[in-house]
Design a protein around this motif. Structure first.
Motif, PDB file in Angstrom:
ATOM      1  N   ARG A  92       0.785  -1.229   0.000  1.00  0.00           N
ATOM      2  CA  ARG A  92       0.000   0.000   0.000  1.00  0.00           C
ATOM      3  C   ARG A  92       0.823   1.288   0.000  1.00  0.00           C
ATOM      4  O   ARG A  92       0.304   2.355  -0.275  1.00  0.00           O
ATOM      5  N   GLU A 135      -9.276  -9.950   9.679  1.00  0.00           N
ATOM      6  CA  GLU A 135     -10.743  -9.816   9.653  1.00  0.00           C
ATOM      7  C   GLU A 135     -11.468 -11.167   9.658  1.00  0.00           C
ATOM      8  O   GLU A 135     -12.656 -11.241   9.921  1.00  0.00           O
ATOM      9  N   ASP A 191      -7.698  -3.827  13.518  1.00  0.00           N
ATOM     10  CA  ASP A 191      -6.926  -3.839  12.271  1.00  0.00           C
ATOM     11  C   ASP A 191      -7.092  -2.523  11.531  1.00  0.00           C
ATOM     12  O   ASP A 191      -7.862  -1.648  11.943  1.00  0.00           O
ATOM     13  N   ILE A 192      -6.374  -2.437  10.405  1.00  0.00           N
ATOM     14  CA  ILE A 192      -6.403  -1.232   9.576  1.00  0.00           C
ATOM     15  C   ILE A 192      -7.744  -1.132   8.849  1.00  0.00           C
ATOM     16  O   ILE A 192      -8.233  -2.112   8.308  1.00  0.00           O
ATOM     17  N   VAL A 193      -8.292   0.083   8.876  1.00  0.00           N
ATOM     18  CA  VAL A 193      -9.531   0.356   8.143  1.00  0.00           C
ATOM     19  C   VAL A 193      -9.298   1.594   7.289  1.00  0.00           C
ATOM     20  O   VAL A 193      -8.668   2.562   7.725  1.00  0.00           O
ATOM     21  N   SER A 194      -9.787   1.517   6.055  1.00  0.00           N
ATOM     22  CA  SER A 194      -9.745   2.719   5.223  1.00  0.00           C
ATOM     23  C   SER A 194     -11.160   2.996   4.737  1.00  0.00           C
ATOM     24  O   SER A 194     -11.885   3.795   5.307  1.00  0.00           O
ATOM     25  N   SER A 195     -11.608   2.298   3.688  1.00  0.00           N
ATOM     26  CA  SER A 195     -12.990   2.500   3.217  1.00  0.00           C
ATOM     27  C   SER A 195     -13.990   1.760   4.109  1.00  0.00           C
ATOM     28  O   SER A 195     -15.170   2.079   4.108  1.00  0.00           O
ATOM     29  N   GLY A 196     -13.528   0.744   4.813  1.00  0.00           N
ATOM     30  CA  GLY A 196     -14.432  -0.073   5.641  1.00  0.00           C
ATOM     31  C   GLY A 196     -14.986  -1.278   4.884  1.00  0.00           C
ATOM     32  O   GLY A 196     -15.714  -2.099   5.449  1.00  0.00           O
ATOM     33  N   SER A 197     -14.604  -1.426   3.611  1.00  0.00           N
ATOM     34  CA  SER A 197     -15.226  -2.502   2.826  1.00  0.00           C
ATOM     35  C   SER A 197     -14.750  -3.885   3.263  1.00  0.00           C
ATOM     36  O   SER A 197     -15.523  -4.837   3.233  1.00  0.00           O
ATOM     37  N   THR A 198     -13.495  -4.023   3.716  1.00  0.00           N
ATOM     38  CA  THR A 198     -13.031  -5.343   4.173  1.00  0.00           C
ATOM     39  C   THR A 198     -13.821  -5.776   5.409  1.00  0.00           C
ATOM     40  O   THR A 198     -14.221  -6.932   5.525  1.00  0.00           O
TER      41      THR A 198
HETATM   42  O1  LIG Z   1     -11.121  -0.555   4.831  1.00  0.00           O
HETATM   43  P1  LIG Z   1     -10.538  -1.079   3.536  1.00  0.00           P
HETATM   44  O2  LIG Z   1     -10.520  -0.021   2.475  1.00  0.00           O
HETATM   45  O3  LIG Z   1     -11.201  -2.337   3.090  1.00  0.00           O
HETATM   46  O4  LIG Z   1      -8.983  -1.389   3.813  1.00  0.00           O
HETATM   47  C1  LIG Z   1      -8.573  -2.164   4.904  1.00  0.00           C
HETATM   48  C2  LIG Z   1      -7.762  -3.333   4.460  1.00  0.00           C
HETATM   49  O5  LIG Z   1      -6.630  -2.878   3.703  1.00  0.00           O
HETATM   50  C3  LIG Z   1      -5.459  -3.544   4.178  1.00  0.00           C
HETATM   51  O6  LIG Z   1      -5.280  -4.762   3.567  1.00  0.00           O
HETATM   52  P2  LIG Z   1      -4.746  -4.901   2.057  1.00  0.00           P
HETATM   53  O7  LIG Z   1      -5.903  -4.773   1.114  1.00  0.00           O
HETATM   54  O8  LIG Z   1      -3.622  -3.946   1.815  1.00  0.00           O
HETATM   55  O9  LIG Z   1      -4.241  -6.392   2.017  1.00  0.00           O
HETATM   56  P3  LIG Z   1      -3.224  -7.116   2.996  1.00  0.00           P
HETATM   57  O10 LIG Z   1      -4.073  -7.597   4.153  1.00  0.00           O
HETATM   58  O11 LIG Z   1      -2.695  -8.224   2.161  1.00  0.00           O
HETATM   59  O12 LIG Z   1      -2.138  -6.161   3.435  1.00  0.00           O
HETATM   60  C4  LIG Z   1      -5.761  -3.779   5.655  1.00  0.00           C
HETATM   61  O13 LIG Z   1      -4.994  -4.833   6.202  1.00  0.00           O
HETATM   62  C5  LIG Z   1      -7.253  -4.056   5.672  1.00  0.00           C
HETATM   63  O14 LIG Z   1      -7.504  -5.443   5.573  1.00  0.00           O
END
Ligand SMILES: O=P(O)(O)OC[C@H]1O[C@H](OP(=O)(O)OP(=O)(O)O)[C@H](O)[C@@H]1O
Ligand SMILES: Nc1ncnc2c1ncn2[C@@H]1O[C@H](COP(=O)(O)OP(=O)(O)OP(=O)(O)O)[C@@H](O)[C@H]1O
Ligand SMILES: [Mg+2]
Length: 286
Positions: free
Chosen positions: A14, A145, A158-165
């Motif tokens: 990323r 997740e 964990d990391i959240v950006s858009s929240g879609s994961t």
């Molecule tokens: O809120 P979102 O926009 O969905 O982003 C969050 C996701 O992005 C990153 O994973 P990434 O897609 O980089 O894959 P990785 O787990 O292989 O590092 C992170 O670990 C989350 O799983």
């Protein structure tokens, strides 16, 4: 080697694309073919190490690399002693606690006595401690997740950006515990020669970043409104005013932040401005 600096960037992930684009926008030319783990710029005294992001804080702290580009989340998690030179404005995300969508969330007390899966044991541990919550932290290195749905944990951090994961995995975000973006870090106590190169690089990064956050604005205005228009778009020192071929009109050129432009657009139009052009700026040195 004293007259060259080493920068550690993420090999692939990323941070990679934006880290390398920033360096390229600074006019630095280098080869980064896939598979290559080291390269040297052809027109600036800098060498690149392509690494996993987890290793970057440690390499910079140890002085194996002089500089590094890494997410603040990884930097704080690794707890290494380095200087943060600059926030870089990309890879913005947050570390959050999340639980299954179907669960009621009464507040942070939800986590008392629960099992939480995360790759960020230090940041989570500190957060729970400061909130007087006793929970079991279960360390996993990726695909965090998935943990609740396979019975590994009752919540995750964990990391959240858009929240879609989170959404795709039937989870909901309940507490944001850390905000992060990419930062430029440096080894503590670089010698003067290296510092001089770092300063040159920082000068270029600042020019690129200032350029990005500002726009060049050109507009036509009746001469009688010039005072009002100049007050709305004062620019760096002052706007440039050039006469139009049509009597009584001028072209006004100025520089301002995009936000400021949108704030002032109605007043500019009300003052008689027309033919308004907004142009990106590549580099800007104030
Ligand atoms: O809120 P979102 O926009 O969905 O982003 C969050 C996701 O992005 C990153 O994973 P990434 O897609 O980089 O894959 P990785 O787990 O292989 O590092 C992170 O670990 C989350 O799983
Ligand atoms: N979805 C996202 N949106 C914005 N930034 C993100 C996102 N996911 C991660 N980041 C940021 O980018 C950094 C790198 O994320 P990435 O997923 O590439 O890490 P990684 O899988 O640990 O990579 P590596 O293989 O280098 O260890 C994170 O530490 C975080 O700062
Ligand atoms: Mg990593």
């Amino acid at each position: 080697m004293e007259n060259i600096i080493r920068i550690a960037v993420q090999k692939s992930g990323r941070l990679s694309e934006d880290s390398l684009s920033l360096i390229k926008e600074c006019g630095i030319k280098f080869y980064n073919g896939t598979g290559k783990l080291k390269s040297t710029a052809t027109n600036f005294p800098i060498e690149f190490l392509y690494l996993r992001d987890d290793d970057i804080p440690g390499y910079v702290a140890d002085g194996v690399a002089d500089l590094g580009i890494v997410g603040e989340n990884e930097l704080v998690e690794k707890d290494k002693s380095v200087d943060v030179l600059k926030k870089l404005g990309f890879s913005k995300c947050r570390l959050s606690l999340a639980i299954p969508k179907s669960q009621e969330y009464p507040g942070i007390s939800y986590f008392e006595g629960k099992n939480i899966a995360t790759s960020y044991t230090k940041i989570l541990g500190d957060y729970l401690k400061s909130n007087n919550i006793n929970a079991e932290i279960h360390e996993i290195s990726g695909s965090v997740e998935i943990a609740p749905s396979i019975g590994l944990a009752e919540g995750i951090c964990d990391i959240v950006s858009s929240g879609s994961t989170l959404m795709m995995n039937g989870l909901k975000e309940v507490e944001e515990i850390f905000k992060s973006e990419a930062v430029l870090i440096s080894h503590k106590g670089l010698n003067q020669e290296k510092m001089a190169i770092v300063e040159k690089l920082l000068f270029r990064i600042n020019a690129v970043q200032t350029g990005k956050s500002n726009k060049y604005v050109l507009l036509n205005a009746p001469n009688k409104s010039l005072d009002k228009i100049i007050s709305l778009i004062p620019g760096m020192r002052s706007p440039t005013i050039l006469p139009l071929a049509q009597e009584g009109w001028s072209s006004v050129h100025s520089v301002l932040s995009e936000d400021q432009f949108w704030e002032n657009i109605e007043e500019l139009r009300a003052a008689g401005a027309e033919g308004i052009l907004v142009v990106p700026i590549e580099k800007m040195v104030i």
